[in-house]
Design an enzyme around this catalytic site. Sequence first.
Site, PDB file in Angstrom:
ATOM      1  N   THR A 187       0.838  -1.203   0.000  1.00  0.00           N
ATOM      2  CA  THR A 187       0.000   0.000   0.000  1.00  0.00           C
ATOM      3  C   THR A 187       0.870   1.248   0.000  1.00  0.00           C
ATOM      4  O   THR A 187       1.854   1.311   0.723  1.00  0.00           O
ATOM      5  CB  THR A 187      -0.855   0.024   1.283  1.00  0.00           C
ATOM      6  OG1 THR A 187      -1.572  -1.190   1.377  1.00  0.00           O
ATOM      7  CG2 THR A 187      -1.786   1.214   1.300  1.00  0.00           C
ATOM      8  N   ARG A 232     -12.771  -9.235  -0.533  1.00  0.00           N
ATOM      9  CA  ARG A 232     -12.031  -8.803   0.654  1.00  0.00           C
ATOM     10  C   ARG A 232     -11.621  -7.339   0.552  1.00  0.00           C
ATOM     11  O   ARG A 232     -11.171  -6.871  -0.489  1.00  0.00           O
ATOM     12  CB  ARG A 232     -10.791  -9.675   0.844  1.00  0.00           C
ATOM     13  CG  ARG A 232      -9.932  -9.302   2.066  1.00  0.00           C
ATOM     14  CD  ARG A 232      -8.792  -8.384   1.733  1.00  0.00           C
ATOM     15  NE  ARG A 232      -7.927  -8.108   2.897  1.00  0.00           N
ATOM     16  CZ  ARG A 232      -6.903  -7.255   2.909  1.00  0.00           C
ATOM     17  NH1 ARG A 232      -6.617  -6.585   1.803  1.00  0.00           N
ATOM     18  NH2 ARG A 232      -6.190  -7.046   3.997  1.00  0.00           N
ATOM     19  N   VAL A 233     -11.788  -6.601   1.634  1.00  0.00           N
ATOM     20  CA  VAL A 233     -11.341  -5.213   1.736  1.00  0.00           C
ATOM     21  C   VAL A 233     -10.503  -5.075   2.996  1.00  0.00           C
ATOM     22  O   VAL A 233     -10.909  -5.517   4.076  1.00  0.00           O
ATOM     23  CB  VAL A 233     -12.537  -4.236   1.799  1.00  0.00           C
ATOM     24  CG1 VAL A 233     -12.051  -2.805   2.032  1.00  0.00           C
ATOM     25  CG2 VAL A 233     -13.356  -4.322   0.514  1.00  0.00           C
ATOM     26  N   GLY A 234      -9.340  -4.468   2.876  1.00  0.00           N
ATOM     27  CA  GLY A 234      -8.482  -4.245   4.029  1.00  0.00           C
ATOM     28  C   GLY A 234      -8.688  -2.872   4.624  1.00  0.00           C
ATOM     29  O   GLY A 234      -9.737  -2.242   4.457  1.00  0.00           O
ATOM     30  N   ASP A 235      -7.670  -2.360   5.278  1.00  0.00           N
ATOM     31  CA  ASP A 235      -7.784  -1.076   5.975  1.00  0.00           C
ATOM     32  C   ASP A 235      -7.601   0.123   5.063  1.00  0.00           C
ATOM     33  O   ASP A 235      -8.060   1.222   5.372  1.00  0.00           O
ATOM     34  CB  ASP A 235      -6.735  -0.988   7.080  1.00  0.00           C
ATOM     35  CG  ASP A 235      -5.315  -0.929   6.522  1.00  0.00           C
ATOM     36  OD1 ASP A 235      -4.927  -1.867   5.799  1.00  0.00           O
ATOM     37  OD2 ASP A 235      -4.591   0.048   6.793  1.00  0.00           O
ATOM     38  N   THR A 271       0.147   0.545   6.657  1.00  0.00           N
ATOM     39  CA  THR A 271       0.442  -0.442   5.636  1.00  0.00           C
ATOM     40  C   THR A 271       0.593  -1.785   6.319  1.00  0.00           C
ATOM     41  O   THR A 271       0.863  -1.856   7.510  1.00  0.00           O
ATOM     42  CB  THR A 271       1.713  -0.059   4.859  1.00  0.00           C
ATOM     43  OG1 THR A 271       1.908  -0.966   3.779  1.00  0.00           O
ATOM     44  CG2 THR A 271       2.944  -0.081   5.740  1.00  0.00           C
ATOM     45  N   GLY A 272       0.387  -2.856   5.569  1.00  0.00           N
ATOM     46  CA  GLY A 272       0.507  -4.171   6.174  1.00  0.00           C
ATOM     47  C   GLY A 272      -0.797  -4.930   6.137  1.00  0.00           C
ATOM     48  O   GLY A 272      -1.643  -4.696   5.279  1.00  0.00           O
ATOM     49  N   GLY A 315      -4.211  -5.469   6.748  1.00  0.00           N
ATOM     50  CA  GLY A 315      -5.248  -4.497   7.078  1.00  0.00           C
ATOM     51  C   GLY A 315      -6.214  -4.939   8.150  1.00  0.00           C
ATOM     52  O   GLY A 315      -6.735  -4.111   8.906  1.00  0.00           O
TER      53      GLY A 315
END
Length: 333
Positions: free
Chosen positions: A194, A222-225, A245-246, A248
């Site tokens: 990210t 899927r959705v991360g942060d 980052t990382g 999420g």
Amino acid sequence: MERRKFIKNSSLSAAGLVSASTLAACKTDTKPEVAPASTIPVQTAVKPIVVCTWNFFNATEKAWEVLKSGGNALDAVEQGVRVEEADETNETVGKGGRPDRDGNVTLDACIMDKDGNCGSVVCMQNIVHPVSVARKVMEETPHIILAGKGAEKFAYEQGFKKEDLFTESTRKQYEEWLKTSKYETTINIENHDTIGMLAIDDNGDIAGACTTSGMAYKVAGRVGDSPIIGAGLFIDNEVGGATATGVGEEVIRTVGSFLIVELMRQGKSPQEACEEGVKRIMKKNEGRKDFQIGFLAINKNGETGGYCVHPGFTYREYSENGHENREVTSFYE
């Protein structure tokens, strides 16, 4: 180490996930000496200034062009991260991002301005610049988040063009991955991740943006942060801003970027706030070493800081004081 040598953490990957094109992208990055964050002197009222996760030299250079010419922070962060969205060798952002398990490249992004206005798109396909669509959501609709086909339809209505986000490299990698379809997270195997960017302009106003293609071979949907305001990005013009980052999922559980900004409001420096943010996550994951998180923060005075779970995360900073890639300290040494 640079969008994720720190990141063994976040991509769903199989052997051979790091492609030659990704490694080539790393080699093209300018590699100035890395200054440990702990040795960086405190800076007072530094403006304009831009910082971003990882060693995205070209992204900060573009954002700095906007700021140096008197442009505002919002334009700077949008133009800065667009550089990576368009870079086909960066296989975790924009065009050339790795697909989900079903073979669809889906992009997430958000943007936030000095007044707390924000916009986001999630699971959007066929559009190279999700950050610019997110800005249109912020400026042209009463909403904050648009998802999937709705986000894509809105983008076309706003004049964005449909484009295949696969590249020859990522398509071949996906075909190879299908032979085993192994689903796992492996720390620090990707070279980039990210891109989250924070900027302060000549007026002292702060803005931020974050954009990603998410975990490689993730479960569809899927959705991360990264596109979640308060998790992957948060701005408070009275205090400062933070981005992450990382993996999420772990950032979302602590509303990480909002937490860091609130810690700065309480008097902590950006460095102290990032350290506390990571420690909050690790307290809930005692003994775990199978994921990576990195936080980056800036306060109203232009002081910056970063911290991560595993060694390897860096952030790039550009101001009148220079253009540097800065290594941060980590929870695990």
